[in-house]
Design an enzyme around this catalytic site. Sequence first.
Site, mmCIF file in Angstrom:
data_model
loop_
_atom_site.group_PDB
_atom_site.id
_atom_site.type_symbol
_atom_site.label_atom_id
_atom_site.label_comp_id
_atom_site.label_asym_id
_atom_site.label_seq_id
_atom_site.Cartn_x
_atom_site.Cartn_y
_atom_site.Cartn_z
ATOM 1 N N SER A 236 1.058 -1.088 -0.028
ATOM 2 C CA SER A 236 0.066 0.003 -0.007
ATOM 3 C C SER A 236 0.936 1.243 -0.169
ATOM 4 O O SER A 236 1.680 1.313 -0.871
ATOM 5 C CB SER A 236 -1.101 -0.124 1.322
ATOM 6 N N LYS A 240 4.621 2.067 -2.054
ATOM 7 C CA LYS A 240 5.106 3.278 -2.918
ATOM 8 C C LYS A 240 6.510 3.578 -2.484
ATOM 9 O O LYS A 240 7.395 3.911 -3.297
ATOM 10 C CB LYS A 240 4.294 4.424 -2.623
ATOM 11 N N GLN A 277 -7.285 5.831 -7.495
ATOM 12 C CA GLN A 277 -7.275 6.929 -6.863
ATOM 13 C C GLN A 277 -6.608 8.059 -7.833
ATOM 14 O O GLN A 277 -5.597 7.939 -8.088
ATOM 15 C CB GLN A 277 -6.341 6.725 -5.684
ATOM 16 N N GLU A 285 -3.749 13.798 -0.100
ATOM 17 C CA GLU A 285 -4.293 12.639 1.169
ATOM 18 C C GLU A 285 -2.795 12.917 2.100
ATOM 19 O O GLU A 285 -2.987 13.003 3.299
ATOM 20 C CB GLU A 285 -4.292 11.253 0.675
ATOM 21 N N HIS A 366 -6.949 -6.425 0.198
ATOM 22 C CA HIS A 366 -5.677 -5.652 0.051
ATOM 23 C C HIS A 366 -4.503 -6.147 1.046
ATOM 24 O O HIS A 366 -4.781 -6.092 2.411
ATOM 25 C CB HIS A 366 -6.114 -4.237 0.518
#
Length: 725
Positions: A236, A240, A277, A285, A366
């Site tokens: 998640s 990144k 997204q 965010e 997820h």
Amino acid sequence: MITSLARSKVRSRVVALAVAVTLSVAGAVTVAPTEAAAAAGVENEGADCAVPGLPDAGSLPTDSRLPDPFRKLDGTRISAKSEWRCRREEIKRLAEKFVYGEKPVKPASVTGTVSRTGITVNVSQGGRSAGFSASVSLPSGSGPFPAVVVLGGLGADTAAIRAAGAAVINYDPYVVGREGTPRNNKQGAFYSVYGSSSSTGLLLAWGWGVSRIIDVIEQSDGSILKADATGVTGCSRFGKGALVTGAFDQRIALTMPIESGSAGVPIFRGIPGEGAQSLSSAYGEQPWLGDAFGSFTSSPTRLPVDTHQMVGMVAPRGLFIMDNPHIANLGPRSASVAALGGAEVYKALGAGDNITYWSDIQDGNHCANRSEWRTPLQQNIQKFLLKTGNAPGAIRISSRALGNLSEWRDWQTPTLTDSGSDTTPPSTPGTPAASNVTATSATLTWAASTDQGGSGLAGYNVHREQGATDPQLGQSTTNSITLTGLTANTQYQVYVRARDGAGNLSADSQPVTFTTTTGGGGDTSPPTAPAGLAASGTTSTGTNLSWTASTDDNGVAGYDILRAPGASGGTFTQVGTSVTTSFGDTGLTPSTTYRYQVRAKDDAGNTSPVSNTAEVTTQPGTSTGTCTVVATVQTQWPTGYVVQPLTITNTGTSTRTGWAVTFTLPAGHTLTGSWNGAVTVSGQTVIIRNAGHNGTLAPGASTSVGFQASRPNGNAEVPSGYTCA
């Protein structure tokens, strides 16, 4: 003291040969196996490349197709594998300027320790310093072990990693770059050193932290962890970070991002059309991306780089991308395009079997551990970290989210030569001579090498002889170098290797041995341990420490303050310094126990034993005023959902120093993950309390947390009735 010694070791360079990856949609790949490409011995091999001026944001053209990874800034395309080193540097500089912000070079001072249970890191640069730590879980055996850095405790299956024979380094990225902070007041160890208004985003700050961990491993004696066998993984948001970490540090032998979503692997250009997204949402965010990216959230087609080039920056090192085709919000189709585009770089470099992309999975949750990934995970660890395997890479893209690279490119992959088939190494450099040796630096010079094969002399790699692994201390394009960041009163045995334009390396030079000075006029005696450490005036978010002064032959320079979580266990990490016998620690979490120790240091760098331990428990957080909570379902699928952001706002007239959100999960739902808060679950009731960094909210201020839950297949319910207190 400076001497020259003969050497008996002989090293050889491992050269990985080429094979292309064969695309498989939900099927197996058969590729002739080749040897794994070794990780580089330095953080950035292209640091010495001359890069032309970068374009300004206002002059960038619009192009819906992916940039050509092989086209240089001067408009020509590379034709030899040896040219990739400097082309990669161009891509790195573009990515820093327009996407992530700048990753600073290694600080002037990086010190720390490696034990069987943890790693400590202390850095200083320009009069500023910071420290952090990470825990270590070793596999069975005596070591030394390769290691995988797991970001945020959420990445590849740690049991499988250890079963394969690698250690797990649990690294908390929030200590280095905190979420929930405004862009003009970023917090964490990185920003303590480079400023809270730094334009560098969290992802690259997190990667900088991993690089400093590797620095400390390199400086260790190599008896516990191997310096040349480090991997990184995260899922998640931490996925990144894993991609960026691996792309920007060439010492990382294996990079494993998982379900990274927008701002991770998926191509920026593909996100708007896939329903993932949005870039503006990802940018807003959290300050994951650099500040400059704000100009491209609605126009990614103006970017001169895209994420297929970040994939390419990892080449030819190991890369295992794991993705989830069941959650469109993660952009899995765009991620597959990035992998396919980056795989073209791997193929051109003759390392096509060093990349794996795998989204052919059944479980849609997820960040779940998946049986489909266990075997390739262990194969990648064996190949790139243990160096005992040679399994080929695989491209397995689910038909649910299959991207088409041909729709996104107007360039073709060149056949790169080996610089005229030059396989002849340069001549061996002369024995280095050391001069101007200080406590932290030394200058080396040596007789120059000559090119033997026609591709031209490119420069020199400078290594420290250190047993099992020989870390690279630096690179130079001339026959001299000034080494910095050395440790005082330490013996170094250093040798040089020349490299040519085709990447051939010469034999090792004869080494030079020198010992850095003490830096304190011969002072090697540490101060006495501080005594009588005690805490007073403890509030919900802070405490005051005081102690009896240490003594030292030449005077005490200051004190390091160490803190550990809980009444037992946990690792003591440095949280501050003081030149007096008192210290105020702030930003603590209400109703939480902490332990403190203090150590003294003198001007020569000697440190005392630690003081006694003082234990405190902070007061409960105040709940003056009111707060509201708003939940947003970011994405959902038949068997689960992600609520992000869950926004908490202080609607009162006074500052809050703590908050708690309560809600009830529908029957059959189970919380499977959370971030940015401390969670307790009792039956179906969930309470999320603030973390240490986001509990203080001024009137009108907001912060956010998130969580993931599973639910029975076909149940479309989500939680409701959130309350904030």
